[in-house]
Every structure is written in structure tokens, then in C-alpha cells.
Design an enzyme around this catalytic site. Structure first.
Site, short mmCIF file in Angstrom:
data_model
loop_
_atom_site.label_atom_id
_atom_site.label_comp_id
_atom_site.label_asym_id
_atom_site.label_seq_id
_atom_site.Cartn_x
_atom_site.Cartn_y
_atom_site.Cartn_z
N ASP A 91 51.90 -1.72 -103.00
CA ASP A 91 50.73 -1.92 -103.84
C ASP A 91 49.77 -0.75 -103.72
OD1 ASP A 91 51.76 -4.39 -104.49
OD2 ASP A 91 50.32 -5.54 -103.29
N GLY A 125 57.91 -11.54 -103.75
CA GLY A 125 58.90 -12.00 -102.79
C GLY A 125 58.52 -11.65 -101.37
N ALA A 126 58.19 -10.39 -101.14
CA ALA A 126 57.82 -9.95 -99.79
C ALA A 126 56.55 -10.65 -99.33
CB ALA A 126 57.63 -8.43 -99.77
N LEU A 149 45.06 -24.14 -109.00
CA LEU A 149 43.85 -24.11 -109.83
C LEU A 149 42.76 -23.22 -109.24
CD1 LEU A 149 43.71 -27.97 -110.46
CD2 LEU A 149 44.61 -26.23 -112.03
N GLY A 204 41.60 -25.93 -106.25
CA GLY A 204 42.69 -26.46 -105.44
C GLY A 204 44.01 -26.45 -106.17
N ASP A 254 50.57 -16.13 -103.62
CA ASP A 254 51.73 -15.95 -102.75
C ASP A 254 51.48 -16.55 -101.37
OD1 ASP A 254 53.03 -14.58 -104.79
OD2 ASP A 254 52.23 -12.64 -104.14
N ALA A 258 43.02 -16.58 -97.69
CA ALA A 258 43.37 -15.24 -98.14
C ALA A 258 42.30 -14.60 -99.03
CB ALA A 258 44.72 -15.27 -98.88
N SER A 295 46.02 -10.31 -95.63
CA SER A 295 45.03 -11.39 -95.67
C SER A 295 45.61 -12.74 -95.28
CB SER A 295 44.43 -11.49 -97.08
OG SER A 295 45.38 -12.02 -98.00
#
Length: 310
Positions: A14, A42-43, A223, A227, A255, A285, A294
Site C-alpha cells: 500500500d 487477503g493479506a 455498517l 456496527g 479486513d 483499527a 492497526s
């Protein structure tokens, strides 16, 4: 019993740019900072699950470049089994261009690179190798659709395999793939793409649950600050998010949710309990910058939310 999570998906580097507000069309703005962190849905989900105590194996592809070396090194440092990762010659590792605004919101553009080199045959072998264990198979949509289709088809032949599909970014999925999802995980935008109408709030999300539920084994719609809602058979519910001090960066929070949820399902928790833990992980996070960096360890999540994580 060990908590086995097999993640099939993308691994990126990233490039995160901090900027005050999104530029208007034709406008140039100056960024405050640019940093590079490992990412990819995925990671990210593999790291989130590993930090919650699951035994995680990752299946994917990286390029034969410095970015790929960094991604592999960092995932191994999390204790993730990388034996099914392929290093692809003459292809760059996937990358994501992430703009993080002062509001904490973000916009992301992904260049798939080596992620699109992941082959169904490799995925089938990985899923088949989990035979004899109770495994949660985690999929997303940053790889070619044929990969998820192959993973789901192979999982149907391996008793004890539970499929979690995070349909992000949204792509149409076959009826066979949807029917295997336990759960299908969507955010509000992805849910809207699937049902064909806006999902702006919990009430609309509950309506979407009703429309999606007949096609899947279970479904979860996240959401953000409200939540998440979930449905499984005749049961459903809303899990509110804990209050956060500030939204610093929402990148990868979804994620964090999926990885934590998968780890709890692998620990044999109920879907409702897994959603509760996932919501807490996502809230943790967003108070921190970056994606993988995070994500909470189990002990950190308990301290954050003031309660045990079973």
C-alpha cells in the site's frame, strides 16, 4: 482444537497518502505524508486472524521484486504459513494507492499485478490439503473470479470446511458460490450492489438481509460506526459498534472485521459472537493509522473493549 484459517487472496504493497480533502477534478493538492505498508485484502485478513490466535495459511502470489520480498517477510513475521505463496517472475507485486483524508475516510485504487497470476489449480491443492481438519476458508474479490469458484468447489469436497466470502470489491458471484457462503460478508456499498437498492442505515440493511438470506447459508452486512447486522436461518441481529475516540484511518477496518470473525468461527464460536468480536476489531483499527499495523492482538482487544474475547 486448533483454529485453522486458510486465506486465499491478494497481497499488495500500500502506498498511503495523507491529504486534507479529496482533490476536485482537475485540481492538484499537496499531500502531507506518504508511507508504504503491506496490504491487500487477503493479506490483511490473514494478519487480523493470526493476531486473534488462529493458525493461518495464506495462498496467493507476489512478484519477484522488492515489494514482494517485503510482503513475504512481514507476513512470515506474523506467524503465517506462506508455503503456498507463489513468487511470479517478471510481474510486479500488487499495489494499492490509498488516499487518507482528515475525516479518516479513504479512497483506494488497486493495481492487481501478481494477484491476477493466482491459478485455480494452486488454490484447489491448498484447499484439498486441509482435509482432516476443521478449517475456515476465507475468500475476497481482489483475485480472479475463477479462483473463488475453484476454492468453493474444492471446499465442497472437504468435510469440515466453512466458507467465508468477503465480496469486496463487489463482483457478481454465481449462485453456487453464494450458496456456500457461511457467511457472505458485505459492507453497505457492496450490499447495495447485490440487492439493487441503497443500504444507508441499519433499517435498510435488515431489509437487505431478508433479500440475501435465501441465497446463502448466512450473511453479515457491516455498517461502519453503526456496527453490523447478521442473519443465519431464522435468527438475526444487530451488533452495535463501541464508541471510538476518533476515526484516524478507516483503511483496512473491514479486513480487521473479517479476519477477527474468521478466527472466532475457527475457534467454534457462534456467528453472533464472531460478529461481535469482528465489530470490536474494526473499531479498534479505525483509531490507528494504516491497515495491518492497526490490527489488535487478542489481549489488546480485550483492553480496548473492556471485556473478554472468548
Amino acid at each position: 482444537m486448533s483454529a485453522n484459517v486458510l486465506v486465499v487472496g491478494s497481497a499488495n504493497l500500500d502506498f498511503i497518502i495523507k491529504v486534507g480533502v479529496p482533490p476536485r477534478p482537475g485540481q492538484t493538492v499537496l499531500a502531507k505524508q506518504m508511507v508504504r505498508h503491506p496490504g491487500g485484502k487477503g493479506a490483511n485478513q490473514a494478519v487480523a486472524a493470526a493476531r486473534m490466535g488462529a493458525d493461518v495459511q495464506f495462498v496467493g502470489c507476489v512478484g519477484d521484486d522488492a515489494d514482494g520480498e517485503r510482503v513475504l517477510r512481514d507476513l512470515r513475521a506474523e506467524g503465517i504459513d506462506m508455503s503456498m505463496v507463489e513468487i511470479v517472475a517478471n510481474v510486479h507485486t500488487g499495489l494499492a494507492l490509498v488516499s487518507v483524508f482528515d475525516s479518516g475516510e479513504n479512497s483506494i485504487t488497486v493495481v492487481p499485478g501478481a494477484n491476477f497470476a493466482l491459478r485455480p489449480e494452486r488454490v484447489r491443492r491448498a484447499v484439498a490439503s486441509s482435509a482432516g481438519t476443521r478449517t475456515v476458508l476465507v475468500l475476497q474479490a481482489e483475485v480472479r473470479p475463477a479462483v473463488a469458484e475453484a476454492a468453493v468447489a474444492e471446499a465442497s469436497l472437504v468435510p469440515g470446511t466453512r466458507v467465508v466470502l468477503n465480496l469486496a470489491p463487489y463482483v457478481p458471484a454465481s449462485a453456487e458460490v453464494l450458496a456456500a457462503c457461511d457467511p457472505l460478508v458485505l459492507n453497505q456499498s457492496e450490499a447495495a450492489d447485490l440487492v439493487g437498492y441503497p443500504v444507508p442505515d441499519p433499517a435498510a440493511a435488515r431489509r437487505a438481509l431478508v433479500d440475501i438470506a435465501p441465497s446463502v447459508r448466512s450473511v453479515v452486512i457491516t455498517l461502519g460506526g453503526d456496527g453490523a447486522v447478521w442473519a443465519q436461518g431464522s435468527a438475526s441481529g444487530l451488533v452495535p459498534a463501541p464508541a471510538v475516540s476518533a476515526v484516524v484511518d478507516s483503511t483496512g477496518a473491514g479486513d480487521a472485521f473479517v479476519g477477527a470473525l474468521a478466527a472466532e468461527l475457527a475457534h467454534d464460536d457462534s456467528l453472533e459472537r464472531a460478529v461481535e468480536v469482528g465489530v470490536r476489531a474494526g473499531s479498534f483499527a479505525v483509531e490507528r493509522f494504516g491497515a495491518q499495523s492497526s490490527y489488535p492482538m487478542r489481549s489488546q482487544l480485550e483492553a480496548f473493549s473492556g471485556g473478554p474475547v472468548a
